[in-house]
Enzyme design. Structure first.
Site, PDB file in Angstrom:
ATOM      1  N   ASP A  86       5.533 -14.410  34.101  1.00 43.57           N
ATOM      2  CA  ASP A  86       6.519 -13.949  35.058  1.00 43.57           C
ATOM      3  C   ASP A  86       5.779 -13.284  36.217  1.00 43.57           C
ATOM      4  O   ASP A  86       4.637 -12.861  36.074  1.00 43.57           O
ATOM      5  CB  ASP A  86       7.451 -12.945  34.370  1.00 43.57           C
ATOM      6  CG  ASP A  86       8.628 -12.548  35.237  1.00 43.57           C
ATOM      7  OD1 ASP A  86       9.016 -13.357  36.091  1.00 43.57           O
ATOM      8  OD2 ASP A  86       9.146 -11.440  35.067  1.00 43.57           O
TER       9      ASP A  86
ATOM     10  N   ASP B  91       8.980  -9.566  31.065  1.00 43.80           N
ATOM     11  CA  ASP B  91       9.457  -8.206  30.824  1.00 43.80           C
ATOM     12  C   ASP B  91      10.971  -8.097  30.789  1.00 43.80           C
ATOM     13  O   ASP B  91      11.496  -7.119  30.300  1.00 43.80           O
ATOM     14  CB  ASP B  91       8.913  -7.253  31.895  1.00 43.80           C
ATOM     15  CG  ASP B  91       9.357  -7.659  33.301  1.00 43.80           C
ATOM     16  OD1 ASP B  91       9.928  -8.756  33.434  1.00 43.80           O
ATOM     17  OD2 ASP B  91       9.131  -6.882  34.233  1.00 43.80           O
TER      18      ASP B  91
ATOM     19  N   ASP C  38      13.538 -13.416  30.257  1.00 41.51           N
ATOM     20  CA  ASP C  38      12.336 -14.037  29.705  1.00 41.51           C
ATOM     21  C   ASP C  38      12.436 -14.279  28.202  1.00 41.51           C
ATOM     22  O   ASP C  38      11.581 -14.947  27.624  1.00 41.51           O
ATOM     23  CB  ASP C  38      11.107 -13.156  29.975  1.00 41.51           C
ATOM     24  CG  ASP C  38      10.826 -13.000  31.452  1.00 41.51           C
ATOM     25  OD1 ASP C  38      10.879 -14.015  32.155  1.00 41.51           O
ATOM     26  OD2 ASP C  38      10.569 -11.877  31.901  1.00 41.51           O
TER      27      ASP C  38
END
Length: 971
Positions: A406, A708, A712
């Protein structure tokens, strides 16, 4: 036009939007009614007839163009009308199905929304009222639930609600409150009657067509469309991971379940509920799949199976040979049919030898070695800021070939900051803590004063003191960054706010892309401040502040220079804002609009979420280690590409793609595209999940995913190893992850990979050591049994050797710490051979040497040690063979510390576990030889015999050097 009208266009009112029907009616009216077209010529005088004819011809041409455009739009509208209502939906009284609703909202499909008549059209097709919502008719509600589903997520069974209810009722306070509530309800019904209007209800009872009122702080309960409201900002970070709020209005009406209303209030039309919402689909992915075996487990299972089968074959053959020799001997003696108790004991001894061979061959020490190595790595990784939740994740990371990361909060700090400024035509970098204060000292005081006045008064944020007596900045990420910049310049937020009186506030306008405020100055006069999109605010300026702090006209050269600065900031993925002010007349009224021109440009600031320190170096290290790093983010593609280049992720031969484009690709296109993807922007959680799934299943990659946010979680769950951020990570992300990065630093991931590779290599070292013992023990016992009828190593001795190579060997070799050389090799991946060519070289070389030594001792040992004529020569020789065999294993254990390097003693004293294992093994070997003769079938040896045994074992080390130098292989 005549040909166009002669064509038989069929327009079905049921399947055509109101816009298409309106265009069709206007087209027919304009073309078929010449009087309507040329009505303006009716009352002209003859004197103007010529001029009128000229104008008429021009009007004919204009009408022809307009008609062509109308026809084009009509045809376009007809082509869109390929949607047909399913029969069961139409029979239920609705004109749109659940899947169509889901595709409109989830895909932000403006064309489809317009085709269905906008939010009002959707409302009509759902048979609902935009003011009162759906009716409470139970039969219709049940039908609506059957068609569109219920607004609940499928979850695993938990304790019954009634159990909790009953336990809670045991509290005396609740009993008293319950009685009071009942009395209040009875009194309320008696005085006010049954409730009417908009009804409070559980979100689980929501259905498509319901109207929901939302205000600041509310969580959106289902997917839907904005109907009406004001200043609505939606926090979509739970779905997209991006912290910047989304403006929702009539132009962008899409609202998603699970997001939060950050500002404003609105009415929402519910379109999709339950598992059909994007949040529901996200939660569904978390329950998919099971506990797959790790790549190393798969390989070890294969190795263990092969070794076990080989050992079993050797054991059966050895037992068969020994029994055959016994039967042959009895045949020669003529006692084939006569079996005594001694014969039974002899058979039992042969069986024990066969079982011992199986025990020695079967690598039961492998699970122990793996567990010890993983536990050791897990403890050490905790010291390196990595919390391992699943033990197998330690070694899986060592096999990783791809990391899908990410952006926000993982590669970047998730904290918007002003990193560049252009004030008084002077561009400054603001990356270090002291840069802002240095800038403040360089600028004229008058400029700093007006800059701080603009920052602290023209803002939607606040600076407060929290309960811990620490300063805290509240507001959107952009406002927070600007306020933080003002504070770092040395400004005092509250002092600035108190100094000037606010006359008028103009909140941020998404259309004008700016916000403003009018202040009454302490020295008298009025001043308006504005800020917003740089190109818009700059266009409203006709003056600027020069290097000396003087207000001067904004000439073309200066304008072009500022415009180039904005473009430069934007190319670096900076969000730019321009700050400006204008002096107002004293007669300005609060009812008047803030001026849109005549401003003086104060300066331009560039804001971004900075890349974490050390990320670029970590990405480079991953690349050198053969691990591909991919960025998957919900941010726009320009920002994603700029950050990816800054991190070293996006290269010249890589591809950056947007999620909507990715999800439209066919399977064949994906097979060609996925290996080249380095950046995926504007991705949904399911896009990331799809990418990870294809990499794992189609391309056999071992995939690690970092993240996080809740968005995700599906990808973290799907990946071979999920890495969640410990500080910024949500609980859902942490629960779905295998490893939690405690310091939120991408660089820690490299440390995790290094430990993972260390685990893998340590287990390889152990298997190399164990296979050497296996091969020698099997061949020696098999050949001896076949040639002499007995085995030189007894069952007790073989079990001691088995303990050395299993328990103690695992303890010694599984605790070797990692080194930097591990990250210079390519990852093993899912398909790599566990036993490499280097391992086979070492195994076969050492096995051959040990077999030749034991064969020599068996054949010539009595002569070499002058044992001929001794009554216990066989016992002494077998003890020497056993002792020599053990010391061969001890020195080979040292050799196994390095499979390729010559220097195997480097750092040996730093590993106290290894040294302790070697020392304890030598001590127990002395005790077995000297004091446990009856139990272990040994006899004490002389110093000379001890020296020869140890020396023969030591010769394995120079032989290993010869193998490595003269037979170099690549692992």
């Amino acid at each position: 036009m005549e040909r166009l009208l002669s064509d038989k266009w069929e327009v079905n009112p049921k399947h055509s939007s109101p816009e298409v029907l309106r265009r069709w009616r206007d087209l027919c009216a304009v073309v078929k009614n010449p009087k309507r077209r040329f009505r303006f010529t009716a009352n002209l005088s003859k004197r103007d007839e010529a001029d009128a004819m000229r104008k008429t011809n021009q009007e004919k041409l204009r009408i022809a163009v307009l008609v062509s455009k109308a026809a084009f739009h009509f045809v376009k509208g007809v082509q869109l009308s390929d949607y047909t209502v399913p029969k069961e939906v139409e029979a239920a009284g609705f004109q749109i199905c659940a899947d169509e609703l889901s595709s409109i909202v989830e895909g932000h499909d403006i064309k489809k929304l317009k085709f269905h008549g906008g939010a009002s059209g959707i409302s009509d097709k759902l048979s609902t009222n935009a003011t009162n919502g759906i009716s409470t008719n139970s039969e219709k509600l049940n039908t609506r639930q059957e068609i569109y589903g219920i607004n609940k997520f499928q979850e695993s069974k938990t304790r019954s609600f009634w159990v909790f209810f009953w336990e809670a009722l045991q509290d005396m306070t609740l009993m008293i409150l319950g009685v009071c509530a009942l009395v209040s309800l009875i009194v309320g019904l008696a005085t006010e009657g049954w409730p009417k209007g908009h009804t409070m209800m559980s979100i689980y009872e929501l259905l498509p067509g319901d109207i929901v009122h939302l205000a600041i702080g509310d969580q959106v309960p289902a997917d839907g469309l904005f109907l009406s409201g004001f200043s609505v900002l939606i926090d979509e970070s739970s779905l997209t991971g991006e912290s910047e709020p989304v403006v929702v209005n009539a132009e962008n009406p899409f609202m998603l379940s699970g997001t939060k209303v950050q500002d404003g209030a609105c009415k929402m039309l519910v379109t999709t509920v339950g598992m059909r919402t994007q949040w529901g689909k996200l939660m569904a992915t978390l329950s998919e799949g099971g506990d797959d075996e790790t790549p190393l487990q798969v390989k070890l299972n294969g190795v263990a199976t092969i070794i076990g089968k080989i050992g079993l074959v050797f054991a059966v053959v050895t037992f068969a040979v020994l029994v055959q020799k016994m039967v042959g001997r009895k045949w020669e003696m003529g006692t084939t049919l006569i079996w005594s108790g001694d014969d039974a004991l002899e058979l039992l001894e042969y069986f024990a030898i066969a079982v011992t061979i199986v025990v020695v061959a079967v690598p039961e020490g492998l699970p122990l070695a793996v567990t010890l190595s993983l536990a050791f790595a897990m403890k050490k990784m905790m010291n390196d800021k990595a919390l391992v939740r699943h033990l197998a994740a330690c070694e899986t990371m060592g096999s990783a070939t791809t990391i899908c990361s990410d952006k926000t909060g993982t590669l970047t700090t998730n904290h918007m900051t002003v990193v560049k400024s252009c004030i008084c035509m002077n561009v400054k970098e603001l990356n270090k803590p002291g840069d802002a204060s240095a800038l403040s000292s360089e600028l004229p005081k008058s400029v700093v004063k007006i800059l701080l006045q603009s920052i602290f008064n023209n803002t939607g944020g606040e600076v407060v003191i929290n309960e811990n007596n620490n300063r805290e900045i509240l507001g959107t990420p952009t406002e927070t960054a600007i306020l933080e910049f003002g504070l770092s310049l040395g400004g005092d937020f509250h002092a600035e706010r108190q100094e000037s009186k606010v006359v008028k506030v103009e909140p941020f306008n998404s259309t004008k892309k700016r916000m403003g405020v009018v202040l009454e100055l302490p020295e008298g006069g009025l001043r308006a401040h504005t800020k917003g999109a740089s190109e818009i605010i700059l266009a409203a300026c006709d003056k600027m502040i020069d290097l000396n702090g003087q207000v001067v006209p904004l000439d073309k050269a200066s304008f072009n220079r500022l415009e180039a600065t904005i473009e430069q900031f934007a190319s670096e993925a900076l969000r730019t804002l321009c700050l400006a002010y204008v002096e107002l007349e004293n007669g300005f009224s609060a009812d008047e609009a803030i001026p849109e021109s005549g401003y003086t440009c104060i300066g331009i600031v560039g804001i971004k979420d900075p890349v974490r320190p050390g990320v670029r170096e970590s990405v480079a290290l991953c690349r050198s280690a053969g691990v591909t790093v991919r960025m998957v983010t919900g941010d726009n593609i320009n920002t994603a590409k700029a950050i990816a280049r800054e991190c070293g992720i996006l290269t010249d031969d890589g591809i950056a793609i947007e999620g909507p484009v990715f999800r439209e690709k066919s399977l064949e296109e994906l097979l060609e595209l996925i290996p080249k993807i380095q950046v995926m922007a504007r991705s949904s959680p399911l896009d990331k999940h799809t990418l990870v799934k294809h990499l794992r299943t189609t391309f056999n990659e071992v995939v690690a995913v970092t993240g996080d946010g809740t968005n995700d979680a599906p990808a973290l769950h799907e990946a071979d190893i999920g890495l969640a951020m410990g500080i910024a990570g949500t609980e859902v992300a942490k629960e779905s992850a295998d490893v939690i990065i405690l310091d939120d630093n991408f660089s820690t991931i490299v440390t995790v990979a290094k430990w993972g590779r260390s685990v893998y290599v340590n287990i390889q070292k152990f298997v190399q050591f164990q296979l050497t013992v296996n091969i020698v023990a099997l061949v020696v016992n098999f050949t001896s049994a076949c040639l002499t009828g007995n085995a030189p190593l007894t069952a007790v001795q073989l079990l001691w050797v088995n303990m050395i190579m299993d328990t103690l060997g695992a303890l010694a070799l599984a605790t070797e710490p990692p080194n930097d050389e591990l990250m210079k090799k390519s990852p093993v991946g899912r398909k790599g051979n566990f036993i490499s060519a280097v391992m086979w070289r070492n195994i076969l070389g050492q096995s051959l040497y040990q077999f030749l030594v034991i064969w020599f001792l068996q054949a010539y040992g009595k002569t070499f040690f002058e044992l001929d004529g001794c009554s216990d020569s066989d016992l002494v020789l077998n003890t020497i063979i056993f002792n020599t065999f053990v010391f061969c294993q001890l020195f080979n254990e040292v050799n196994s510390r390095e499979m390729e390097k010559v220097n195997v003693l480097k750092g040996i004293l730093d590993n106290y576990v290894f040294v302790s294992v070697l020392g304890s093994t030598v001590l127990f070997q002395i005790i077995i030889i000297e004091y446990l003769g009856t139990f272990a079938n040994t006899t004490p040896l002389t110093l000379m015999q001890w020296f020869v045994s140890i020396f023969i074992g030591f010769l394995g080390m120079p032989i290993a050097v010869v193998l490595k130098k003269h037979f170099p292989l690549r692992s």
